[in-house]
Design a protein around this motif. Structure first.
Motif, PDB file in Angstrom:
ATOM      1  N   ALA A 140       2.795   0.079  -6.268  1.00  0.00           N
ATOM      2  CA  ALA A 140       1.936   1.214  -6.602  1.00  0.00           C
ATOM      3  C   ALA A 140       0.504   0.776  -6.870  1.00  0.00           C
ATOM      4  O   ALA A 140      -0.454   1.465  -6.486  1.00  0.00           O
ATOM      5  N   ALA A 141       0.332  -0.363  -7.530  1.00  0.00           N
ATOM      6  CA  ALA A 141      -1.011  -0.863  -7.802  1.00  0.00           C
ATOM      7  C   ALA A 141      -1.756  -1.179  -6.501  1.00  0.00           C
ATOM      8  O   ALA A 141      -2.951  -0.892  -6.356  1.00  0.00           O
ATOM      9  N   LEU A 142      -1.055  -1.767  -5.537  1.00  0.00           N
ATOM     10  CA  LEU A 142      -1.676  -2.080  -4.249  1.00  0.00           C
ATOM     11  C   LEU A 142      -2.040  -0.811  -3.480  1.00  0.00           C
ATOM     12  O   LEU A 142      -3.121  -0.717  -2.884  1.00  0.00           O
ATOM     13  N   LEU A 143      -1.156   0.179  -3.494  1.00  0.00           N
ATOM     14  CA  LEU A 143      -1.439   1.428  -2.789  1.00  0.00           C
ATOM     15  C   LEU A 143      -2.550   2.225  -3.469  1.00  0.00           C
ATOM     16  O   LEU A 143      -3.377   2.855  -2.795  1.00  0.00           O
ATOM     17  N   ARG A 144      -2.571   2.195  -4.788  1.00  0.00           N
ATOM     18  CA  ARG A 144      -3.613   2.926  -5.515  1.00  0.00           C
ATOM     19  C   ARG A 144      -4.994   2.355  -5.225  1.00  0.00           C
ATOM     20  O   ARG A 144      -5.999   3.075  -5.231  1.00  0.00           O
ATOM     21  N   ALA A 145      -5.060   1.050  -4.944  1.00  0.00           N
ATOM     22  CA  ALA A 145      -6.345   0.403  -4.654  1.00  0.00           C
ATOM     23  C   ALA A 145      -6.777   0.577  -3.195  1.00  0.00           C
ATOM     24  O   ALA A 145      -7.904   0.216  -2.844  1.00  0.00           O
TER      25      ALA A 145
END
Length: 267
Positions: free
Chosen positions: A233-238
């Motif tokens: 999720a952190a990678l997709l949010r960025a």
């Protein structure tokens, strides 16, 4: 010019129950298609396709054969850039306000073993989901990627070793809209996100040196199922190309008779 049929069109006759049908169509249709790989080259595969339209309350039924006529017309490339045309044709051909399509297939990538460099193909499940309702066209890319996960708790409490298992990371991503379509997100991009989120990637072919490397890589990078979804999720949010997403991870537990899962839905 073909003769006009004199056979009765029962589907077009009125229905008096006053109930719209949200989706009606065909499902589980196996069909050959071509998608594009990361280099823009055609990748032939066999898809399982579902297509449907909204049916107003005053029509008795829809014309199922027309779904296949539209698909045959667009035979060939089925990608995020061609789905809008298919959806628009479905609406026009079936006189519908809204159309849906799901295209599920297996996509193979060639992965090289981390030490020996031995190449072999690894498959992942992919689904294209498209909707057109007259106001907006919508597209969602779904990829299911197998990974290795190693339990941090097991590593911490054991004198040696730790239990690990195969996990499956499901990423459902809606790209941001742009003029003429959506931001381009490759299947390979989402595979990379999933593999970075687990303890180690999976490979089809490993020599002994590779197996040693992957085993130690997982041991040095333990993750709970909660860590996997947060990492992804952190990678997709960025990622500025992503409008919204859902991440689900499932661990097929090696020392329990159940699975463990976690889900994050972007808000």
């Amino acid at each position: 010019m073909p003769k006009k049929s004199t056979l009765p069109d029962i589907q077009a006759t009125p229905d008096t129950r006053g109930l719209d049908i949200d989706q009606v169509g065909v499902s589980d249709l196996r069909y050959p298609i071509q998608v594009l790989d990361q280099d823009g080259k055609p990748f032939p595969t066999v898809a399982k396709i579902s297509m449907s339209v909204h049916l107003p309350h005053h029509f008795k039924g829809t014309h199922m054969s027309r779904f296949l006529e539209v698909l045959s017309k667009h035979e060939g490339e089925v990608t995020m850039r061609t789905l809008p045309d298919i959806l628009h044709d479905l609406k026009k051909r079936l006189d519908a306000e809204e159309a849906h399509i799901e295209v599920a297939f297996t996509y193979f990538v060639t992965k090289k073993a981390p030490v020996s460099g031995a190449p072999a193909k690894v498959g992942c499940d992919v689904v294209f989901k498209g909707t057109s309702n007259g106001k907006v066209d919508d597209f969602v890319l779904c990829v299911v990627v197998p990974v290795t996960t190693l339990c941090p708790c097991s590593k911490e409490i054991s004198e040696y070793g730790a239990h690990n298992q195969r996990g499956y990371v499901t990423l459902e991503v809606r790209p941001k809209a742009k003029k003429g379509g959506w931001e381009l997100i490759l299947i390979e991009d989402l595979i990379a996100v999933a593999e970075k989120s687990g303890s180690a990637p999976l490979y089809a072919l490993l020599k002994r040196t590779d197996e040693r490397f992957v085993t130690m890589q997982a041991y040095d990078n333990p993750v709970f199922v909660e860590d996997v979804v947060r990492n992804a999720a952190a990678l997709l949010r960025a990622d500025k190309r992503v409008a919204s997403f859902t991440v689900k991870a499932v661990n097929h537990e090696s020392i329990h008779d159940h699975n463990a899962f976690a889900t994050i839905i972007s808000r």
